[in-house]
Design an enzyme around this catalytic site. Structure first.
Site, short mmCIF file in Angstrom:
data_model
loop_
_atom_site.label_atom_id
_atom_site.label_comp_id
_atom_site.label_asym_id
_atom_site.label_seq_id
_atom_site.Cartn_x
_atom_site.Cartn_y
_atom_site.Cartn_z
N SER A 594 0.84 -1.19 0.00
CA SER A 594 0.00 0.00 0.00
C SER A 594 0.88 1.25 0.00
O SER A 594 1.65 1.45 -0.95
CB SER A 594 -0.97 -0.04 1.19
OG SER A 594 -1.99 0.92 1.06
N ASP A 669 -9.34 -4.69 -5.75
CA ASP A 669 -8.95 -3.76 -4.69
C ASP A 669 -9.81 -2.49 -4.80
O ASP A 669 -9.61 -1.67 -5.69
CB ASP A 669 -7.47 -3.42 -4.84
CG ASP A 669 -6.89 -2.69 -3.63
OD1 ASP A 669 -7.67 -2.04 -2.92
OD2 ASP A 669 -5.67 -2.77 -3.42
N HIS A 701 -7.73 -5.33 -1.24
CA HIS A 701 -6.47 -4.73 -0.81
C HIS A 701 -5.65 -5.66 0.08
O HIS A 701 -4.42 -5.54 0.16
CB HIS A 701 -6.76 -3.41 -0.08
CG HIS A 701 -5.58 -2.50 0.07
ND1 HIS A 701 -4.81 -2.08 -1.00
CD2 HIS A 701 -5.02 -1.94 1.18
CE1 HIS A 701 -3.84 -1.30 -0.55
NE2 HIS A 701 -3.94 -1.20 0.75
#
Length: 728
Positions: A594, A669, A701
């Site tokens: 991320s 995601d 995610h």
């Protein structure tokens, strides 16, 4: 002959002990639950302050139970609810008590929507009669008892409803809800993700009014994701997602009166343009609602008190910041409607006490350290309970202090991470302690002195199990980079030899206010780092500028330039570590997920003379692609700050790639869209750069489910071995 037998036995035992201690961690063990810790699930302190409840699984009956335990003895006193006794419920996954604990709401058939939101079927269990009632046949969101326990409010299809538990009557009190247009009382995607709440409605103390936020997302741009599934044709998931600089949902505040069956909009006495309402909460006065309003830049926050009876509103507290203000859940109203508030206004996060009109009574905590959790206020003793990093920024301790800021007392004595769950009357607290060498230890503590009264769980089985493995110590230290002493941990091979050189693999997240260098027990990733150390790698993590718990200035230095100072710190930390005799400077890699993937990409491109390889999982590749609330909090809008967005986004530095690059993303995601990776791929292709790519179909995610994590970490391990491990 006897001596020979004894020697043989000794050699067998010694060899067995040596073999046991040299057992190697495997990826299968990391992801099949071998190292799972025991805990207390859905812990709730009963109103009497003498008991607590826990959600358990009865393996013999294949049932879930709510079991009641006595604080003093830690003995189970009874099973309050068992799904084995309820024909309509094979099992339940969560529970909530009404305020008087006469009823329990049982969650079943829960299904995830986004990160925090779920749909489910809910039953009300009457603790006196044992009767169980289904709230509604529909799957609903955020069912919440009224304070008097006679009603439940809930969300369904973007509208709000109330069920009278005595009559069974359900009243729908909003009617304009429509998917991807209007949402009543449930947050939209970006509020849920960035203001971290889902239930945008609240009961007043008299159970006769409900305040709620209405989201009009008609003009918010839509994002669509292909869902491949198993059918011949894929489907699409389409939802409103405001990217940086784009149109947000228009929010408004409303109050529904159950007596008149009317909902009216609340107007405050200030003209706001493009604003947020990140929190609403009724005071103890059933006619006074508090609401926090925030400008789009998130550097101005107003706390309003709204009189629902007189239709009047006033600002009781206003805060501004040169960068941004973090919204918290710490606002607490005391019996006299004075209130507790936490703020970074003196440069560190601390606790403040204001009177009911918003006049500051005193700053309760002070110092060059951060309050990390506010637990509550004991009216009988006049003490506030909180957690802080006063004992070092990588540690957490539990403290008590008088409301006037005197008689502060540390209630925990073990160095590491301590977290408390207090009994309803603040007589006891259950402390959860861990550090890098101690798995979770649950103890019953006296809230007055902090004294440990009993051990509840100590995870001794896991600790004994781990003695069979060849584990390395997680070494904590600091490293001076760009004039700052940055927190660092390092894991070396168990057979470390300072005369040899080892490849270095760095991990980081680096997002604003985050922390990865913390003295706490292992996550799954920590076992992976131990596996890599077993294979001959040194693994290190450095929390650079912009991370949290070292003061507002340290955290907010990255304002308007995400990816500049944090990347400089990772590159320069790698250079410094590469100067150590035992590290091979030609074999340094970095990875992250991320924000960490955004960072590892940048580090490989901008630090192409330092890093040999990088792995980026679900990375942001340009902040132009990410959501409005998070991104603009730190960057303002792309229209206002185009250079800040573009100069530090890795998508604009692909031509600098020299090393090995593995790019990973889930196609489903909803948070960091796979669009980020696809734009990165196109940029790399056009720059004629070689790289590796892995897409996980329909994974969000978190990229998990079935064997997904095992396959993912196998892929990453193989990539590390191929790119850094050539001399191992």
């Amino acid at each position: 002959m006897k001596i020979f037998k004894i020697l043989s036995l000794f050699l067998v035992l010694a060899t067995s002990a040596l073999t046991a201690q040299n057992k190697q961690i495997t990826l299968e063990e990391i992801w099949n639950g071998t190292f799972r810790t025991e805990g207390l699930q859905a812990l709730h302190s009963m109103k009497n302050g003498q008991q607590y409840s826990v959600l358990n699984f009865d393996r013999a009956n294949r049932a879930t139970t709510i079991d009641i335990y006595d604080y003093k003895t830690l003995e189970k006193t009874k099973t309050l609810v068992s799904s084995a006794d309820i024909d309509a419920i094979p099992y339940f996954t969560d529970y909530t008590f009404s305020e008087d604990e006469s009823k329990v709401l049982l969650a079943t058939e829960e299904e995830s929507i986004f990160r925090r939101s779920t749909l489910g079927k809910y039953f009300v269990f009457d603790t006196e009669t044992g009767k169980t009632t289904l709230v509604t046949e529909d799957k609903i969101q955020e069912p919440t008892f009224s304070p008097d326990g006679t009603k439940i409010a809930f969300g369904l299809n973007n509208n709000l409803y109330v069920k009278d538990l005595n009559s069974g009557k359900i009243t729908q009190f909003t009617t304009d809800g429509e998917k991807n247009k209007i949402i009543n009382g449930i947050t939209d995607w970006v509020y849920e993700e960035e203001f971290s709440f889902v239930r945008a409605f609240d009961w007043n103390a008299d159970s006769n009014k409900i305040a709620f936020i209405r989201f009009d997302e008609t003009d918010v741009p839509e994002f669509s994701m292909d869902v491949y599934g198993e059918d011949l044709y894929p489907t699409q998931s389409v939802f409103k997602y405001p990217k940086a600089g784009e149109k947000n949902a228009e929010v408004s505040l409303h109050i529904y009166d159950l007596k008149t069956n009317k909902a009216e909009e609340v107007k405050v006495n200030k003209a706001y343009n493009d604003f947020y309402i990140p929190r609403i909460k009724w005071t103890n006065n059933p006619d006074i609602l508090s609401a926090q309003y925030m400008n789009r830049h998130q550097n101005e926050l107003d706390l309003w008190f709204i009189n629902a009876k007189k239709n009047q509103s006033e600002i009781v507290l206003a805060e501004t910041d040169k960068a941004y203000i973090d919204v918290t859940f710490d606002l607490t109203f005391l019996e006299d409607d004075s209130f507790i508030w936490t703020s970074e206004k003196d440069g560190y996060n601390h606790i403040y006490h204001y009177d009911k009109n918003g006049k500051l009574i005193n700053q309760v905590t002070k110092g060059n350290w951060e309050v990390t959790s506010y637990y509550g206020y004991d009216n009988k003793t006049g003490r506030i309970f909180y957690q802080s990093v006063e004992n070092g920024s990588i540690n957490r301790d539990v403290y008590a202090i008088k409301l006037n800021g005197t008689k502060k007392r540390r209630l925990t004595d073990k160095t590491g991470t301590n977290n408390a769950d207090f009994s309803a009357n603040f007589t006891y607290f259950i402390n959860t302690f861990s550090n890098a060498s101690t798995p979770y230890l649950y103890t019953l503590n006296d809230a007055k002195s902090g004294k440990v009264l009993k051990v509840i769980k100590d995870n001794s089985d896991l600790k004994n199990q781990l003695t069979d493995y060849q584990l390395s110590e997680k070494e904590f230290s600091t490293i001076n980079v760009n004039g700052n002493d940055l927190n660092m941990w390092m894991i070396k091979p168990a057979n470390f030899d300072a005369s040899k050189q080892y490849p270095l693999f760095m991990f980081q997240y680096s997002g604003p206010g985050s922390q990865q260098v913390a003295n706490r027990w292992n996550s799954a990733n920590d076992y992976w780092y131990q596996l890599l150390a077993q294979q001959g790698y040194i693994v290190a993590c450095v929390d650079g500028r912009g991370t949290g718990l070292k003061g507002a200035d340290f955290k907010k230095v990255t304002q308007k330039e995400l990816g500049k100072y944090e990347v400089e710190d990772q590159i320069d930390a790698a250079k410094l570590l590469g100067q150590r005799n035992y590290i091979d400077a030609s074999r340094i890699g970095i990875w992250g997920w991320s924000y960490g993937g955004f960072m590892s990409s940048n580090a490989l491109f901008k630090g192409n003379d330092v890093f040999k390889m990088a792995i980026a999982v679900a990375p942001v590749t340009s902040w132009r692609y990410y959501d409005s609330i998070y991104t603009e909090r730190y960057m303002t809008t792309p229209q206002e700050n185009p250079s800040g967005y573009d100069e530090n986004s890795p998508i604009n530095h692909v031509e600098k790639l020299k090393g090995d690059f593995l790019l990973i993303h889930g196609s489903g995601d909803d948070n960091v869209h796979v669009q980020n990776t696809m734009r990165m791929v196109e940029a790399l292709v056009q720059a004629n750069k070689q790289f590796e790519l892995m897409i996980y179909p329909d994974k969000n995610h978190g990229i998990y489910g079935g064997n997904t994590r095992l396959q993912l970490y196998t892929k990453m391990t193989n990539f590390i071995n191929r790119t850094l491990g050539d001399k191992l």
